[in-house]
Scaffold this motif. Structure first.
Motif, PDB file in Angstrom:
ATOM      1  N   GLU A  82      -4.825  15.061  -8.712  1.00  0.00           N
ATOM      2  CA  GLU A  82      -5.235  16.629  -8.934  1.00  0.00           C
ATOM      3  C   GLU A  82      -5.764  16.822 -10.466  1.00  0.00           C
ATOM      4  O   GLU A  82      -6.514  17.623 -10.548  1.00  0.00           O
ATOM      5  CB  GLU A  82      -4.398  17.571  -8.312  1.00  0.00           C
ATOM      6  N   ILE A 112       0.679  21.397  -6.576  1.00  0.00           N
ATOM      7  CA  ILE A 112       1.451  20.408  -5.735  1.00  0.00           C
ATOM      8  C   ILE A 112       2.209  20.701  -4.727  1.00  0.00           C
ATOM      9  O   ILE A 112       2.966  21.549  -4.690  1.00  0.00           O
ATOM     10  CB  ILE A 112       2.292  19.749  -6.894  1.00  0.00           C
ATOM     11  N   GLY A 139      -1.893  18.103  -2.291  1.00  0.00           N
ATOM     12  CA  GLY A 139      -2.127  19.046  -3.485  1.00  0.00           C
ATOM     13  C   GLY A 139      -3.459  19.450  -3.623  1.00  0.00           C
ATOM     14  O   GLY A 139      -4.271  18.952  -2.719  1.00  0.00           O
TER      15      GLY A 139
END
Length: 418
Positions: free
Chosen positions: A19, A38, A63
């Motif tokens: 991410e 997350i 996430g």
């Protein structure tokens, strides 16, 4: 409990780096990123830094990075709304309070006549302390406050949809790329600490095939059955595939090439549930940075090839769910890996990171690869795909993906407990 903690740490790291790749590149190309999360579900922790809220959520199942414009704005200012406005020193609107205006005593109450918070950034309205229709210029980083929750407005040039296809693709592609970067670093750490086995004999075991054939410490194995040996893994694979068979081995001894013939011993291996070959030699270990770099690249290549070999079985009709592992299977395998030591766990994490990175690049809806397909179509058509149609495709893809996860999980449970 140790296995559970290891799973949370491993997937937390893999998800976070994935991410972060999306977040970093999206910001670089000018996209407003509202949230870096997350996990899913209720928030356990949140902290805002610059324009992004960083959150840790209850369910550690993935996430996301919430980019402005990917979803419709939840609150829009329409004619007839009564809002509270606060201002910067240059008289541009700093905050737009949609409700609970009484909690903001310093806010100017304005009845909205017109508003544009995407392109021209203004609010036209009437106020009790001013005569006539007044235009209030809105700062491009103004906050919308709803139920005391702040969310920065997203001008069109900060939204995902406003960017050129290559910028969108870069933001999406960066996530899987970071998984490969993480795997490279972890394999490199493993190689530097553990060392890379070289096809050079460091020890010959007593009463082994190698001892009977005359191999000695310092011998470099260069070929088996006429096939050159590039590394220890090549050598062991060829030997393991030849139990109870006679092989001819070329060895470099003190600069001279010598030939040895031996009968490969056969031993039972629990992991593969079969007989494999061995000759009874141990490798020399190298901690060279260059060889560790080569090892890292080769390990990633091996994992990628293995994944494609499994995917290829889908088209040949030989595919089975036994080739896949869901959350339960990964949990079980991680527990077994932990018994082998921290370095093996590092290597296991690297392999999982490659898996997640590559699977995410598959051209399937709901995955990063599916999004890249739609961006590619946008580039070819020179106009975006209808967001509603793309949303339906991703929703169906996500539902099918969840169904596959459930099927694989059920298969894992059957394999472990039945």
């Amino acid at each position: 409990m140790q296995t559970l903690i290891a799973i949370i740490v491993i997937f937390g790291l893999i998800i976070a780096i994935h991410e972060w790749g999306h977040l970093y590149v999206a910001k670089k190309v000018g996209i407003l990123c509202r949230e870096f999360a997350i996990g899913f579900g209720p928030k356990l922790f949140s902290k805002k830094k610059n324009e992004t809220v960083y959150t840790l959520r209850l369910l550690p199942l993935g996430g996301f990075v919430r980019m402005a414009g990917e979803d419709p704005e939840t609150v829009q200012i329409k004619p007839g709304y009564e809002v509270g406005l606060t201002f910067h020193s240059d008289d541009t609107v700093k905050e737009i309070i949609v409700n609970n205006k009484a909690k903001h005593a310093d806010a100017k109450i304005v009845s909205v006549e017109r508003a544009d918070l995407e392109h021209d950034l203004f609010i036209d309205g009437y106020s009790d302390d001013e005569e006539g229709l007044i235009r209030y210029d809105v700062h491009p980083q103004a906050d919308m406050i709803v139920d005391e929750e702040r969310e920065q407005i997203a001008p069109w040039d900060r939204q995902f949809g406003s960017k050129k296809p290559w910028k969108k693709a870069a933001a999406i592609f960066a996530g899987p790329v970071m998984n490969f970067v993480l795997a490279f670093i972890l394999f490199l750490i493993y190689g530097l600490i553990q060392g890379i086995p070289q096809p050079i004999v460091s020890n010959v075991m007593d009463d082994s095939a190698a001892e009977e054939a005359g191999l000695a410490e310092g011998d470099r194995i260069v070929a088996i059955e006429g096939e050159s040996i590039d590394g220890w893994t090549d050598m062991t694979q060829m030997i393991q595939q030849s139990p109870d068979e006679e092989i001819t081995m070329l060895v470099d001894r003190d600069g001279a090439t010598e030939s040895f013939t031996m009968m490969v011993d056969s031993v039972y291996e629990d992991v593969v549930d079969a007989e494999i070959g061995q000759i009874g030699v141990e490798p020399t270990w190298s901690h060279s940075v260059f060889e560790s770099l080569q090892y890292s690249v080769s390990q990633i290549q091996e994992v990628v090839v293995l994944i494609f070999d499994v995917l290829q079985l889908i088209f040949t009709g030989d595919f089975s769910l036994d080739y896949l592992a869901g959350p339960v299977g990964i949990y079980d395998y991680t527990g077994e890996v932990m018994q082998l030591g921290i370095l093996i766990l590092v290597s296991w994490t690297a392999m999982l990171s490659v898996n997640i990175g590559l699977i995410n690049l598959l051209p399937l809806p709901a995955l990063d690869g599916g999004r890249l397909v739609f961006i590619g179509l946008e580039a070819i058509r020179r106009k975006p795909i209808d967001p509603d149609k793309e949303g339906v495709a991703h929703f169906i893809g996500f539902a099918l993906l969840m169904l596959l996860v459930l099927m694989v999980t059920w298969n894992d449970l059957n394999r472990l407990f039945m």
